[in-house]
Design a protein around this motif. Structure first.
Motif, short mmCIF file in Angstrom:
data_model
loop_
_atom_site.label_atom_id
_atom_site.label_comp_id
_atom_site.label_asym_id
_atom_site.label_seq_id
_atom_site.Cartn_x
_atom_site.Cartn_y
_atom_site.Cartn_z
N ASP A 1 0.83 -1.21 0.00
CA ASP A 1 0.00 0.00 0.00
C ASP A 1 0.86 1.26 0.00
O ASP A 1 0.59 2.21 -0.72
N SER B 1 2.49 1.70 -3.39
CA SER B 1 1.49 2.07 -4.38
C SER B 1 1.12 3.55 -4.27
O SER B 1 1.06 4.27 -5.27
N VAL B 2 0.87 4.02 -3.06
CA VAL B 2 0.49 5.42 -2.87
C VAL B 2 1.65 6.34 -3.26
O VAL B 2 1.45 7.34 -3.96
N ARG C 1 4.01 5.83 -5.33
CA ARG C 1 4.18 5.82 -6.78
C ARG C 1 3.13 6.70 -7.46
O ARG C 1 3.44 7.48 -8.35
N ARG C 2 1.87 6.55 -7.05
CA ARG C 2 0.80 7.31 -7.70
C ARG C 2 0.99 8.81 -7.49
O ARG C 2 0.79 9.60 -8.41
N ASN D 1 -1.54 -8.32 -12.59
CA ASN D 1 -1.33 -7.09 -11.83
C ASN D 1 -0.26 -6.19 -12.42
O ASN D 1 0.11 -5.18 -11.83
N HIS E 1 4.47 -1.43 -13.48
CA HIS E 1 3.33 -1.52 -12.59
C HIS E 1 2.28 -0.51 -13.04
O HIS E 1 2.63 0.61 -13.44
N ASP F 1 0.47 1.49 -11.50
CA ASP F 1 0.51 2.76 -10.78
C ASP F 1 1.41 3.79 -11.43
O ASP F 1 1.21 5.00 -11.25
N ILE F 2 2.43 3.35 -12.17
CA ILE F 2 3.38 4.31 -12.74
C ILE F 2 3.42 4.27 -14.26
O ILE F 2 4.27 4.92 -14.86
N SER G 1 3.47 7.63 -15.84
CA SER G 1 4.58 8.53 -15.53
C SER G 1 5.27 8.90 -16.83
O SER G 1 5.49 8.05 -17.71
#
Length: 352
Positions: free
Chosen positions: A121, A124-125, A127-128, A199, A312, A314-315, A318
């Motif tokens: 978690d 993930s946070v 990274r976002r 994932n 991933h 989440d990124i 980017s």
């Protein structure tokens, strides 16, 4: 600064310092533990800090105080002292002390699982939030195999950095798989035998062709007949690469007594073939580029792999991650014929 300190409101105004979240909560992405911090959690586990959970998780993964200390970048006495403190505070035993090492008890397993969830978690946070800084500056961590790095990835990286000089790239070369979900790497180049995990976000770049190779000077009279090729001296891949289709191909077709060498490295396999130890399977993009080696058999479609570029979710948006993946896809497309082994290919002597 993470917050605009106005009387009426507090809001995030600059996502860049989010990397400090990672530094504070998980000791930085380098894995260093901040032993001088104690960030208290609230709720049922208010007697624990995140540092305590990291120590419990590290002991559970390694089964050893010394190995856990090495992984966290602290000394063994600190690990021992923190573990004793946690067990005393909670009034439970988290690990059985055995001759073979530290084995987690049932409560220990629960806390290890909690630590794993919290870590994912936090990463993930972080990274976002940090990924919202849309620029092409910063660090990219890339993992790939030795063969892929040697074959073509280095010049691709060089071209990218020429166009994006503010991006620094940290490459980890090895055949072990780093964990994208846990933030161990940003982008992975992987030869995948099936579908990548759900994932992860990725793009298939090419199909990697494989064939049998031998030392050219050993086959001056031409390639061996198909019915005799498996009676020669062979090289195979070691247990760490047993997931390769090439490993199973050799084990199923070549008599055990004819397998005289094993390697956990594709580059190492090529070096051994060039030294004349025997015949071995190589990706065509690797074998075709080494002077003194020659294909002694056709491309084997049953052992082909798919080359994927993974990151991933989440990124994935980017700016630097997206730009790097796009650059690599375009560069690999220009070399797809080499990767897929497309060239005039003779069949072994004695075949139709």
């Amino acid at each position: 600064m993470l917050f605009d300190r106005t009387p009426a409101n507090q809001r995030i105004i600059d996502p860049r310092p989010a990397t400090r979240i990672c530094d504070i909560l998980i000791g930085g992405c380098s894995g260093k533990l901040h032993s001088d911090r104690n960030i208290t959690m609230t709720g049922p586990l208010d007697k624990l800090s995140w540092d305590d959970l990291r120590i419990i998780k590290a002991i559970g993964e390694s089964g050893s105080l010394a190995l856990a200390a090495t992984a966290l970048g602290i000394n063994t006495s600190t690990v021992s002292r923190r573990l004793e403190h946690v067990e005393e505070a909670l009034g439970i035993v988290l690990f059985d002390r055995r001759r073979s090492g530290y084995a987690p008890t049932a409560p220990g397993l629960e806390l290890i699982a909690l630590a794993e969830r919290v870590e994912l978690d936090v990463v993930s946070v972080a990274r976002r939030v940090s990924g919202k800084a849309e620029d092409h500056a910063g660090e990219l961590r890339v993992t790939t195999s030795d063969a892929l790095m040697l074959d073509f990835l280095t010049p691709i990286i060089a071209d990218f950095q020429s166009a994006n000089p503010s991006v620094t790239i940290d490459v980890v070369v090895g055949n072990c798989l780093l964990n994208l979900a846990r933030g161990e790497t940003d982008i992975a180049f992987r030869a995948v035998t099936g579908t990548p995990p759900d994932n992860l976000f990725g793009r298939k770049a090419a199909t990697i062709a494989w064939a049998a190779y031998g030392r050219e000077s050993d086959f001056a009279d031409g390639r061996p007949r198909l019915d005799e090729i498996y009676q020669r001296r062979w090289l195979s891949y070691g247990k760490n690469l047993s997931g390769l289709k090439a490993h199973g191909f050799v084990e199923q077709r070549v008599p055990a007594e004819r397998i005289v060498f094993r390697s956990d490295s594709v580059a190492g396999m090529a070096t051994a073939i060039a030294a004349g130890i025997g015949i071995g399977l190589l990706p065509c993009m690797h074998g075709d580029g080494i002077a003194g080696l020659m294909r002694i058999g056709p491309i084997e479609p049953d052992i082909s792999d798919e080359l994927w570029i993974l990151t991933h979710p989440d990124i994935r948006k980017s700016a630097r991650v997206s730009a790097f993946m796009t650059h690599c896809m375009e560069a690999i497309a220009r070399q797809r014929a080499l990767i897929e082994g497309r060239r005039p290919d003779e069949r072994p002597q004695g075949t139709q």
